[in-house]
Design a protein around this motif. Structure first.
Motif, short mmCIF file in Angstrom:
data_model
loop_
_atom_site.label_atom_id
_atom_site.label_comp_id
_atom_site.label_asym_id
_atom_site.label_seq_id
_atom_site.Cartn_x
_atom_site.Cartn_y
_atom_site.Cartn_z
N THR A 213 0.83 -1.20 0.00
CA THR A 213 0.00 0.00 0.00
C THR A 213 0.86 1.25 0.00
O THR A 213 0.61 2.20 -0.73
CB THR A 213 -0.93 0.01 1.23
N VAL A 214 1.88 1.26 0.83
CA VAL A 214 2.79 2.40 0.97
C VAL A 214 4.17 1.98 0.47
O VAL A 214 4.68 0.92 0.86
CB VAL A 214 2.89 2.85 2.44
N VAL A 215 4.75 2.79 -0.40
CA VAL A 215 6.06 2.47 -0.96
C VAL A 215 7.00 3.65 -0.74
O VAL A 215 6.58 4.81 -0.70
CB VAL A 215 5.99 2.13 -2.46
N SER A 216 8.28 3.36 -0.63
CA SER A 216 9.29 4.41 -0.48
C SER A 216 9.46 5.16 -1.80
O SER A 216 9.31 4.60 -2.88
CB SER A 216 10.62 3.80 -0.06
N ALA A 217 9.79 6.44 -1.68
CA ALA A 217 10.01 7.29 -2.85
C ALA A 217 11.04 8.34 -2.48
O ALA A 217 11.17 8.72 -1.31
CB ALA A 217 8.71 7.95 -3.29
N PRO A 218 11.79 8.86 -3.45
CA PRO A 218 12.77 9.92 -3.13
C PRO A 218 12.09 11.15 -2.53
O PRO A 218 10.99 11.53 -2.94
CB PRO A 218 13.39 10.24 -4.50
N TYR A 219 12.75 11.75 -1.57
CA TYR A 219 12.20 12.93 -0.91
C TYR A 219 11.83 14.01 -1.91
O TYR A 219 10.76 14.62 -1.83
CB TYR A 219 13.20 13.47 0.11
N GLN B 118 5.31 17.14 -5.29
CA GLN B 118 3.88 16.94 -5.48
C GLN B 118 3.07 17.15 -4.19
O GLN B 118 1.92 16.73 -4.11
CB GLN B 118 3.62 15.55 -6.04
N THR B 119 3.67 17.81 -3.21
CA THR B 119 2.96 18.07 -1.95
C THR B 119 2.96 19.56 -1.64
O THR B 119 3.97 20.24 -1.79
CB THR B 119 3.62 17.32 -0.78
N ALA B 120 1.81 20.05 -1.19
CA ALA B 120 1.69 21.46 -0.83
C ALA B 120 1.90 21.69 0.66
O ALA B 120 2.22 22.80 1.08
CB ALA B 120 0.32 21.99 -1.25
N GLY B 121 1.72 20.65 1.47
CA GLY B 121 1.88 20.79 2.91
C GLY B 121 3.35 20.81 3.30
O GLY B 121 4.14 20.00 2.82
N LEU B 122 3.69 21.74 4.20
CA LEU B 122 5.08 21.85 4.66
C LEU B 122 5.09 22.35 6.10
O LEU B 122 4.45 23.34 6.42
CB LEU B 122 5.87 22.83 3.78
N LEU B 123 5.82 21.65 6.95
CA LEU B 123 6.11 22.11 8.30
C LEU B 123 7.61 22.13 8.45
O LEU B 123 8.26 21.07 8.44
CB LEU B 123 5.47 21.18 9.34
N ASP B 124 8.19 23.34 8.57
CA ASP B 124 9.65 23.46 8.63
C ASP B 124 10.16 24.15 9.89
O ASP B 124 11.36 24.38 10.02
CB ASP B 124 10.17 24.18 7.39
N PHE B 125 9.27 24.52 10.81
CA PHE B 125 9.63 25.06 12.13
C PHE B 125 10.31 26.43 12.06
O PHE B 125 10.84 26.91 13.06
CB PHE B 125 10.52 24.07 12.90
N PHE C 277 3.96 11.58 1.80
CA PHE C 277 4.52 12.07 3.06
C PHE C 277 6.03 11.94 2.97
O PHE C 277 6.57 10.97 2.44
CB PHE C 277 4.00 11.23 4.22
N ALA C 278 6.74 12.94 3.51
CA ALA C 278 8.20 12.89 3.51
C ALA C 278 8.72 13.74 4.67
O ALA C 278 8.03 14.65 5.15
CB ALA C 278 8.77 13.39 2.19
N LEU C 279 9.91 13.44 5.10
CA LEU C 279 10.56 14.26 6.10
C LEU C 279 12.06 14.07 6.01
O LEU C 279 12.55 13.09 5.44
CB LEU C 279 10.08 13.93 7.52
N PHE D 216 13.58 10.85 3.76
CA PHE D 216 12.65 9.73 3.59
C PHE D 216 11.37 10.24 2.94
O PHE D 216 10.83 11.27 3.33
CB PHE D 216 12.32 9.09 4.93
N GLY D 217 10.87 9.49 1.95
CA GLY D 217 9.64 9.83 1.29
C GLY D 217 8.79 8.60 1.06
O GLY D 217 9.31 7.49 0.91
N PHE D 218 7.46 8.79 1.04
CA PHE D 218 6.54 7.67 0.87
C PHE D 218 5.35 8.09 0.03
O PHE D 218 4.85 9.22 0.15
CB PHE D 218 6.05 7.17 2.24
N LEU D 219 4.88 7.19 -0.82
CA LEU D 219 3.69 7.38 -1.61
C LEU D 219 2.73 6.23 -1.32
O LEU D 219 3.16 5.08 -1.10
CB LEU D 219 4.02 7.41 -3.11
N SER D 220 1.43 6.52 -1.33
CA SER D 220 0.44 5.50 -0.99
C SER D 220 -0.68 5.47 -2.01
O SER D 220 -1.14 6.53 -2.47
CB SER D 220 -0.14 5.75 0.40
N SER D 221 -1.15 4.28 -2.32
CA SER D 221 -2.30 4.13 -3.21
C SER D 221 -3.62 4.15 -2.44
O SER D 221 -4.69 4.14 -3.05
CB SER D 221 -2.18 2.81 -3.99
N HIS D 222 -3.55 4.16 -1.11
CA HIS D 222 -4.75 4.21 -0.27
C HIS D 222 -4.60 5.35 0.72
O HIS D 222 -3.48 5.74 1.08
CB HIS D 222 -4.95 2.89 0.47
#
Length: 210
Positions: A6-12, A18-25, A128-130, A175-181
């Motif tokens: 369901t969840v696979v690793s992907a380059p950060y 492809q993500t608009a959310g960002l938390l960088d403190f 999701f990535a961090l 670390f990065g992750f992509l999910s089909s669900h």
């Protein structure tokens, strides 16, 4: 039981593109370590950061936070009575970063970086990535090697979709992750002797359509 593939690793960088959310403190004051303790939940657009998911028990073992039990629904995150995070300028990242606080708390060096993290998403996410710093390089080899890190991905029913175990190197790891669900929540625990710091958390803000 976790759903296979369901969840696979992907380059950060792929996830970040492809993500608009960002938390960088970076909204916090720039203070050298140990920085400032953060009490209560930390809110970002579309995401809330805490130390565990409601329904889980956070207890200490060998100086590290450990999360036990299954999340309850609707999924939400919690923090204890003490601060669960510290934010400080991190020389490795060259910017502010967050240190999850473990059983020894903010006042002790042994508590900064040994804690657990929980991410609760307002809408289900597909990416999701961090960035994570496990320890500084040690040319003399006098410090123990970085320890394992576990990420658990949960659906809306609190069921475990995927468990990822990683063994970081010293320095900054991406670390990065992509999910089909749909992913509704993620927890991060670890047993890294030097403690961890995290930065540049990326996540999708739009709900999955499939």
């Amino acid at each position: 039981m976790a759903v296979a593939q369901t969840v696979v690793s992907a380059p950060y960088d792929v996830v970040a593109a492809q993500t608009a959310g960002l938390l960088d403190f970076e909204a916090f004051p720039t203070i050298p370590e140990p920085g400032q303790a953060i009490h209560g939940l930390l809110h970002a657009p579309g995401m809330t950061l805490g130390e565990g998911l409601a329904g889980q028990v956070n207890y200490g073992r060998d100086g590290f936070d450990v999360l036990s039990g299954s999340p309850t629904t609707p999924i939400s995150v919690y923090v204890g009575d003490e601060a669960s995070l510290a934010v400080a300028y991190h020389a490795g990242f060259g910017s502010n970063a967050a240190f999850p606080l473990g059983p020894d708390g903010f006042a002790k060096r042994s508590g900064r970086g040994e804690g657990a993290l929980a991410f609760d998403f307002e809408l289900p996410v597909s990416a999701f990535a961090l960035r994570l710093h496990a320890d500084y390089s040690d040319p003399l080899g006098s410090r123990p090697a970085p320890g394992p890190i576990w990420l658990h991905f949960f659906d809306a029913n609190g069921e475990l979709m995927h468990e990822e175990e990683v063994f970081p190197d010293t320095g900054i790891q991406n670390f990065g992750f992509l999910s089909s669900h749909p992913i509704h929540a993620i927890t991060l625990t670890h047993r890294d002797p030097g403690g961890i710091a995290i930065d540049d958390i990326r996540y999708s803000l739009e709900a999955l359509t499939n």
